[in-house]
Design an enzyme around this catalytic site. Structure first.
Site, PDB file in Angstrom:
ATOM      1  N   VAL A  60      59.005  69.984  39.107  1.00 45.78           N
ATOM      2  CA  VAL A  60      58.353  69.867  37.811  1.00 45.78           C
ATOM      3  C   VAL A  60      57.701  71.168  37.334  1.00 45.78           C
ATOM      4  O   VAL A  60      57.373  71.297  36.160  1.00 45.78           O
ATOM      5  CB  VAL A  60      57.306  68.732  37.855  1.00 45.78           C
ATOM      6  CG1 VAL A  60      56.053  69.159  38.605  1.00 45.78           C
ATOM      7  CG2 VAL A  60      56.971  68.225  36.461  1.00 45.78           C
ATOM      8  N   TYR A  61      57.505  72.138  38.217  1.00 45.03           N
ATOM      9  CA  TYR A  61      56.841  73.381  37.814  1.00 45.03           C
ATOM     10  C   TYR A  61      57.667  74.091  36.738  1.00 45.03           C
ATOM     11  O   TYR A  61      58.816  74.469  36.963  1.00 45.03           O
ATOM     12  CB  TYR A  61      56.647  74.320  38.999  1.00 45.03           C
ATOM     13  CG  TYR A  61      55.635  73.878  40.025  1.00 45.03           C
ATOM     14  CD1 TYR A  61      54.729  72.840  39.762  1.00 45.03           C
ATOM     15  CD2 TYR A  61      55.551  74.498  41.266  1.00 45.03           C
ATOM     16  CE1 TYR A  61      53.789  72.446  40.703  1.00 45.03           C
ATOM     17  CE2 TYR A  61      54.623  74.102  42.212  1.00 45.03           C
ATOM     18  CZ  TYR A  61      53.753  73.074  41.929  1.00 45.03           C
ATOM     19  OH  TYR A  61      52.830  72.678  42.868  1.00 45.03           O
ATOM     20  N   SER A  62      57.044  74.256  35.585  1.00 49.97           N
ATOM     21  CA  SER A  62      57.690  74.925  34.452  1.00 49.97           C
ATOM     22  C   SER A  62      59.080  74.359  34.188  1.00 49.97           C
ATOM     23  O   SER A  62      60.039  75.091  33.930  1.00 49.97           O
ATOM     24  CB  SER A  62      57.750  76.440  34.665  1.00 49.97           C
ATOM     25  OG  SER A  62      56.451  76.983  34.761  1.00 49.97           O
TER      26      SER A  62
END
Length: 301
Positions: A60-62
């Site tokens: 989900v990071y960036s």
């Protein structure tokens, strides 16, 4: 660099973990303060050259771009057989049904997507990013067991705000799974020491490795309380973690650092417990001078 075993496994990991939430396209996802690929690569390269072999990211990071940037950089700067790549699953990756959570369908889709973005054929440590109250734990564990059969790494449980009942004793093992969770990410720093009361002793008893996140409290322990950064101004989740009463602790860290004539990042330590737990803290950096100040031993001694 010092290398230790992760929990009760045979996996050798560096004493420090490079947190990769700082790396990603700032125009995608929920973190407008992240570094783009050009700015991220020197930090990742410096970490590899310093001996760090443990890198922590998440799908989900960036919106997945963190995995892409980290994967390309590690292919260029490191040796895959020496590196330990950890990523996570749970966050929403697309609109509509099955776009988030820990169902079998979501996990099997997301592990394939993470492998593609990272550009690798296996993940060393695959982590539950959040608890999913809508999916039976047996379904999640069965899916993780299937991932492990496909060389997607050891099993890991993160986020125990609810103090999951599953961790009160031997972890359940789905049919055909010969292992259980090997590590946990704890929110642990001088401003949040609750983990010392029950969770760290429990992890020690179970042989679960500890990987503390935010050991410098989103940078609050490295700067004056009223000083702001782009991240502190835009980090909605981070704004919920600490309280005005924590200011006195931050000021004490500043005093100790001044007396010792060292950077605050090196003066800070919650007295990392010795013995069976031996945490591997996740450090984050957005500039080369910051990463140098958080270099091995000085931060943890």
């Amino acid at each position: 660099m010092e290398y230790l075993r992760l929990g009760s496994t045979g996996l050798e990991v560096s004493r420090l973990v490079l947190g990769c939430m700082s790396f990603g396209d700032p125009k995608r996802g929920a973190h407008p303060w992240t570094l783009d690929e050009e700015s991220s690569r020197p930090l990742i390269r410096q970490a590899v050259e310093a001996g760090i072999n443990f890198f922590d990211t998440a799908n989900v990071y960036s919106a997945g771009t963190s995995e892409e940037i980290v994967g390309r950089a590690l292919r260029d700067f490191g040796r895959r057989d020496e590196l330990v790549i950890a990523t996570k699953v749970h966050g929403r990756m697309h609109d509509g049904p099955n776009g988030a959570g820990l169902s079998r369908k979501a996990i099997m889709a997301e592990v394939d997507a993470s492998l593609s973005r990272l550009g690798t054929d296996y993940i060393d440590l695959y982590q539950i990013h959040r608890w999913d109250p809508f999916t039976p734990i047996e379904e999640t564990l069965e899916a993780l067991a299937r991932c492990r059969e496909g060389r997607q790494g050891a099993l890991h449980r993160r986020v125990i705000d609810e103090r999951l009942a599953v961790l009160q004793g031997p972890l359940p093992r789905p049919h055909g799974c010969l292992t259980s969770s090997v590590s946990m990410q704890n929110h642990y720093n001088l401003l949040n020491r609750e983990e010392e009361r029950e969770m760290l002793p429990l992890c020690a008893d179970l042989g679960v490795g500890v990987i503390p996140w935010s050991p410098l409290a989103r940078g609050r322990l490295t700067r004056d309380w009223d000083e702001e950064t782009t991240r502190s101004q835009t980090d909605e989740f981070g704004s919920t973690l600490y309280r005005p009463g924590d200011r006195v602790i931050v000021e004490q860290v500043a005093r100790i650092a001044s007396e010792r004539q060292v950077p605050r990042a090196q003066a800070d330590s919650p007295g990392w417990p010795a013995g069976r737990v031996s945490p591997r803290p996740i450090i984050g950096a957005t500039n080369l001078s910051t990463s140098a100040r958080q270099s091995p031993r000085s931060t943890l001694s």
